[in-house]
Design a protein around this motif. Sequence first.
Motif, PDB file in Angstrom:
ATOM      1  N   LEU A  32       0.879  -1.237  -0.012  1.00 11.27           N
ATOM      2  CA  LEU A  32       0.066   0.052   0.043  1.00 11.27           C
ATOM      3  C   LEU A  32       0.897   1.258  -0.098  1.00 11.27           C
ATOM      4  CD1 LEU A  32      -2.868  -0.977   2.465  1.00 11.27           C
ATOM      5  CD2 LEU A  32      -2.877  -0.991  -0.173  1.00 11.27           C
ATOM      6  N   LEU A  33       2.202   1.184  -0.073  1.00 10.53           N
ATOM      7  CA  LEU A  33       2.965   2.037   0.195  1.00 10.53           C
ATOM      8  C   LEU A  33       2.578   3.231  -1.105  1.00 10.53           C
ATOM      9  CD1 LEU A  33       6.620   1.248   0.915  1.00 10.53           C
ATOM     10  CD2 LEU A  33       5.508   3.205   2.063  1.00 10.53           C
ATOM     11  N   PRO A  34       2.662   3.065  -2.318  1.00  7.90           N
ATOM     12  CA  PRO A  34       2.366   4.015  -3.289  1.00  7.90           C
ATOM     13  C   PRO A  34       1.013   4.807  -3.177  1.00  7.90           C
ATOM     14  CG  PRO A  34       2.744   1.667  -4.306  1.00  7.90           C
ATOM     15  CD  PRO A  34       2.617   1.628  -2.896  1.00  7.90           C
ATOM     16  N   TYR A  35       0.090   4.287  -2.151  1.00  2.97           N
ATOM     17  CA  TYR A  35      -1.127   4.949  -2.330  1.00  2.97           C
ATOM     18  C   TYR A  35      -1.260   5.725  -0.766  1.00  2.97           C
ATOM     19  CZ  TYR A  35      -1.711   1.228  -5.403  1.00  2.97           C
ATOM     20  OH  TYR A  35      -1.497   0.302  -6.359  1.00  2.97           O
ATOM     21  N   THR A  36      -0.007   6.023  -0.060  1.00  2.00           N
ATOM     22  CA  THR A  36       0.087   6.723   1.342  1.00  2.00           C
ATOM     23  C   THR A  36       1.076   7.651   1.336  1.00  2.00           C
ATOM     24  OG1 THR A  36       1.437   5.205   2.156  1.00  2.00           O
ATOM     25  CG2 THR A  36      -0.765   4.662   2.230  1.00  2.00           C
ATOM     26  N   ASP A  37       1.262   8.502   2.070  1.00  2.00           N
ATOM     27  CA  ASP A  37       2.207   9.322   2.380  1.00  2.00           C
ATOM     28  C   ASP A  37       3.254   9.161   3.451  1.00  2.00           C
ATOM     29  OD1 ASP A  37       0.893  10.017   4.611  1.00  2.00           O
ATOM     30  OD2 ASP A  37       0.447  12.083   4.042  1.00  2.00           O
ATOM     31  N   PHE A  38       3.323   7.765   3.551  1.00  2.00           N
ATOM     32  CA  PHE A  38       4.138   7.111   4.640  1.00  2.00           C
ATOM     33  C   PHE A  38       5.813   7.554   4.191  1.00  2.00           C
ATOM     34  CE2 PHE A  38       6.630   4.007   6.653  1.00  2.00           C
ATOM     35  CZ  PHE A  38       5.930   3.747   8.196  1.00  2.00           C
ATOM     36  N   ASP A  39       6.350   7.750   5.192  1.00  2.00           N
ATOM     37  CA  ASP A  39       7.977   8.242   4.828  1.00  2.00           C
ATOM     38  C   ASP A  39       8.837   7.350   5.445  1.00  2.00           C
ATOM     39  OD1 ASP A  39      10.615   9.327   4.974  1.00  2.00           O
ATOM     40  OD2 ASP A  39       9.690  11.497   4.830  1.00  2.00           O
ATOM     41  N   MET A  40       9.216   6.392   4.787  1.00  2.00           N
ATOM     42  CA  MET A  40      10.041   5.333   5.285  1.00  2.00           C
ATOM     43  C   MET A  40      11.303   5.449   5.805  1.00  2.00           C
ATOM     44  SD  MET A  40       9.881   1.876   5.453  1.00  2.00           S
ATOM     45  CE  MET A  40       8.845   0.992   4.253  1.00  2.00           C
ATOM     46  N   ASP A  41      11.856   6.643   5.352  1.00  2.00           N
ATOM     47  CA  ASP A  41      13.117   7.150   5.922  1.00  2.00           C
ATOM     48  C   ASP A  41      13.023   7.666   7.227  1.00  2.00           C
ATOM     49  OD1 ASP A  41      14.536   6.233   3.904  1.00  2.00           O
ATOM     50  OD2 ASP A  41      14.566   8.159   3.032  1.00  2.00           O
ATOM     51  N   GLU A  42      12.104   8.538   7.440  1.00  2.00           N
ATOM     52  CA  GLU A  42      11.621   9.349   8.684  1.00  2.00           C
ATOM     53  C   GLU A  42      11.331   8.302   9.740  1.00  2.00           C
ATOM     54  OE1 GLU A  42      11.526  12.550   9.307  1.00  2.00           O
ATOM     55  OE2 GLU A  42      10.652  12.209  11.182  1.00  2.00           O
ATOM     56  N   LEU A  43      10.541   7.370   9.429  1.00  2.00           N
ATOM     57  CA  LEU A  43      10.113   6.365  10.361  1.00  2.00           C
ATOM     58  C   LEU A  43      11.333   5.309  10.928  1.00  2.00           C
ATOM     59  CD1 LEU A  43       9.260   2.716  10.493  1.00  2.00           C
ATOM     60  CD2 LEU A  43       7.933   4.529  11.757  1.00  2.00           C
ATOM     61  N   CYS A  44      12.039   4.950  10.054  1.00  2.00           N
ATOM     62  CA  CYS A  44      13.212   4.052  10.373  1.00  2.00           C
ATOM     63  C   CYS A  44      14.263   5.049  11.400  1.00  2.00           C
ATOM     64  CB  CYS A  44      14.135   3.628   9.275  1.00  2.00           C
ATOM     65  SG  CYS A  44      13.271   2.249   8.313  1.00  2.00           S
ATOM     66  N   LYS A  45      14.450   6.346  10.859  1.00  2.00           N
ATOM     67  CA  LYS A  45      15.397   7.162  11.708  1.00  2.00           C
ATOM     68  C   LYS A  45      14.823   7.213  13.041  1.00  2.00           C
ATOM     69  CE  LYS A  45      15.518  11.498  10.600  1.00  2.00           C
ATOM     70  NZ  LYS A  45      15.568  12.703   9.901  1.00  2.00           N
ATOM     71  N   THR A  46      13.466   7.543  13.446  1.00  2.00           N
ATOM     72  CA  THR A  46      13.027   7.737  14.731  1.00  2.00           C
ATOM     73  C   THR A  46      12.898   6.734  15.377  1.00  2.00           C
ATOM     74  OG1 THR A  46      11.339   9.023  13.309  1.00  2.00           O
ATOM     75  CG2 THR A  46      10.821   8.699  15.679  1.00  2.00           C
ATOM     76  N   VAL A  47      12.616   5.580  14.809  1.00  2.00           N
ATOM     77  CA  VAL A  47      12.490   4.049  15.566  1.00  2.00           C
ATOM     78  C   VAL A  47      14.005   3.669  16.033  1.00  2.00           C
ATOM     79  CG1 VAL A  47      12.140   1.650  15.555  1.00  2.00           C
ATOM     80  CG2 VAL A  47      10.653   3.398  14.539  1.00  2.00           C
ATOM     81  N   LYS A  48      14.932   4.013  14.983  1.00  2.00           N
ATOM     82  CA  LYS A  48      16.412   3.469  15.568  1.00  2.00           C
ATOM     83  C   LYS A  48      16.950   4.584  16.540  1.00  2.00           C
ATOM     84  CE  LYS A  48      17.701   0.086  12.911  1.00  2.00           C
ATOM     85  NZ  LYS A  48      18.543  -1.139  13.667  1.00  2.00           N
ATOM     86  N   ALA A  49      16.474   5.899  16.639  1.00  2.00           N
ATOM     87  CA  ALA A  49      16.916   6.662  17.682  1.00  2.00           C
ATOM     88  C   ALA A  49      16.507   6.284  18.914  1.00  2.00           C
ATOM     89  CB  ALA A  49      16.417   7.977  17.359  1.00  2.00           C
ATOM     90  N   MET A  50      15.104   5.791  18.837  1.00  2.00           N
ATOM     91  CA  MET A  50      14.425   5.307  20.239  1.00  2.00           C
ATOM     92  C   MET A  50      15.387   3.993  20.624  1.00  2.00           C
ATOM     93  SD  MET A  50      10.688   6.100  19.162  1.00  2.00           S
ATOM     94  CE  MET A  50       9.556   5.604  20.640  1.00  2.00           C
ATOM     95  N   ASN A  51      15.517   3.197  19.729  1.00  2.00           N
ATOM     96  CA  ASN A  51      15.790   1.694  19.925  1.00  2.00           C
ATOM     97  C   ASN A  51      17.028   1.210  19.146  1.00  2.00           C
ATOM     98  OD1 ASN A  51      15.979  -0.996  20.614  1.00  2.00           O
ATOM     99  ND2 ASN A  51      13.688  -1.429  20.274  1.00  2.00           N
ATOM    100  N   PRO A  52      17.968   1.413  19.118  1.00  2.00           N
ATOM    101  CA  PRO A  52      19.181   1.429  18.230  1.00  2.00           C
ATOM    102  C   PRO A  52      19.314  -0.105  17.741  1.00  2.00           C
ATOM    103  CG  PRO A  52      19.921   2.801  19.917  1.00  2.00           C
ATOM    104  CD  PRO A  52      18.718   2.321  20.330  1.00  2.00           C
ATOM    105  N   ALA A  53      18.801  -1.087  18.838  1.00  2.00           N
ATOM    106  CA  ALA A  53      19.012  -2.306  18.589  1.00  2.00           C
ATOM    107  C   ALA A  53      18.071  -3.116  17.712  1.00  2.00           C
ATOM    108  CB  ALA A  53      19.173  -3.466  19.633  1.00  2.00           C
ATOM    109  N   ILE A  54      16.887  -2.398  17.547  1.00  2.00           N
ATOM    110  CA  ILE A  54      15.540  -3.109  17.075  1.00  2.00           C
ATOM    111  C   ILE A  54      15.814  -3.483  15.414  1.00  2.00           C
ATOM    112  CG2 ILE A  54      14.507  -1.023  16.088  1.00  2.00           C
ATOM    113  CD1 ILE A  54      11.958  -1.876  17.210  1.00  2.00           C
ATOM    114  N   GLN A  55      15.349  -4.505  15.186  1.00  2.00           N
ATOM    115  CA  GLN A  55      15.659  -4.993  13.511  1.00  2.00           C
ATOM    116  C   GLN A  55      14.395  -4.776  13.072  1.00  2.00           C
ATOM    117  OE1 GLN A  55      18.023  -7.057  12.611  1.00  2.00           O
ATOM    118  NE2 GLN A  55      19.243  -6.366  14.402  1.00  2.00           N
TER     119      GLN A  55
END
Lengths: 219, 219
Positions: free
Chosen positions: A170-193
């Motif tokens: 569904l990515l093409p039909y939303t404004d989901f920002d994958m880079d932004e998401l990964c950056k935020t999550v990794k800042a909160m939890n660096p070990a997460i896969q």
Amino acid sequence: MGIKTLNVNEDILNANDVLAENLKARFSQSRVFVMNLMSSPGAGKTSIILRIIESLADKYKVGVIEGDIASDVDSRKIAETGVDVLQVNTKGACHLDANMILSATDSLGIDGKQLLIIENVGNLVCPAEFRLGEDIKVMILSIPEGHDKPLKYPLMFTESDALILNKIDLLPYTDFDMDELCKTVKAMNPAIQIFSVSAKTGEGSERFTAWLEERIAGK
Amino acid sequence: MGIKTLNVNEDILNANDVLAENLKARFSQSRVFVMNLMSSPGAGKTSIILRIIESLADKYKVGVIEGDIASDVDSRKIAETGVDVLQVNTKGACHLDANMILSATDSLGIDGKQLLIIENVGNLVCPAEFRLGEDIKVMILSIPEGHDKPLKYPLMFTESDALILNKIDLLPYTDFDMDELCKTVKAMNPAIQIFSVSAKTGEGSERFTAWLEERIAGK
């Protein structure tokens, strides 16, 4: 006479931790690897479990505990695969706790099983607080939910060992920002896969199940 | 000496009901119409509120209370419209309760307002149990969450006066069964109003805001 304070929430969480330790010992003894799967309603927990079964049920003996407020919609889907499944209805409670899993484990039977998947109640808040004796916590965020969720529901993202980003079809039909998401999550939890998956098409699913298999083998 | 039982959940809900009645009286006195908006995380509560503001803020004085576990992501979006908004962070709690709304109402100020929108914490479970003195409860189910949700989270569907089916722009890319959903929901709650909306494109939004306006005018 001093003031007595009843810290209900704290007491509940402490009691749960004691039971979760018992569960962890029981799972270790039975050599069963346990995954606690959490997400919002409708993010795709059951569909991801079906993909795991498809990939791993030939090699490992799998059991599933299905947590829901009500209904047996999900457990019927799992039962169709031939895998052992037990439905737990929480009757209104918004999360599974260790006491429910103790009873469920007795009913389902874990001896001889190598992988036990616990599908938690659909809720991005409370399930993150209740340990179930699991080896890993895996959470799903589905693309239509949006990339701002880590800031709004931080505990789930900091507690999880892996994050599955589901419904990437569904990515093409939303404004989901994958880079932004990964950056935020990794800042909160660096070990997460982080795994990008479409449970619907199967895309990316093998990468996650390969990671899961390594963890099972490592136990 | 007999056995004493502490029914924590019951006591909490009873205490909340008393406060909710006080709130209801206060809202009546101020002649402000109050809508409690609930859904899973990421179903589109804030986007729907932005559509309501777009349609009604010229005619009515609107206020918004934003409930979140953490962050002020949503209230910043609302503030950009010029509407009065107050962020309530529940610090881990998975729902708003009447006590939080009492304080929030004091801080926000309701005199002179005609519509107060309360955006609850993203959770399809517990918010349905806690009355906030509201005139109507509105829930959102977004299309990607799937049509099987009423059976799994029944209380939210039976408690709500209106159901907004949001993200209908994604209908072609999912296997969502609209007839099945409406049949299930109407069987559980025959009085519920159902609106198909895309907060993204604006489709269907006017039908919902027209219904809401009728309710406001009727108070």
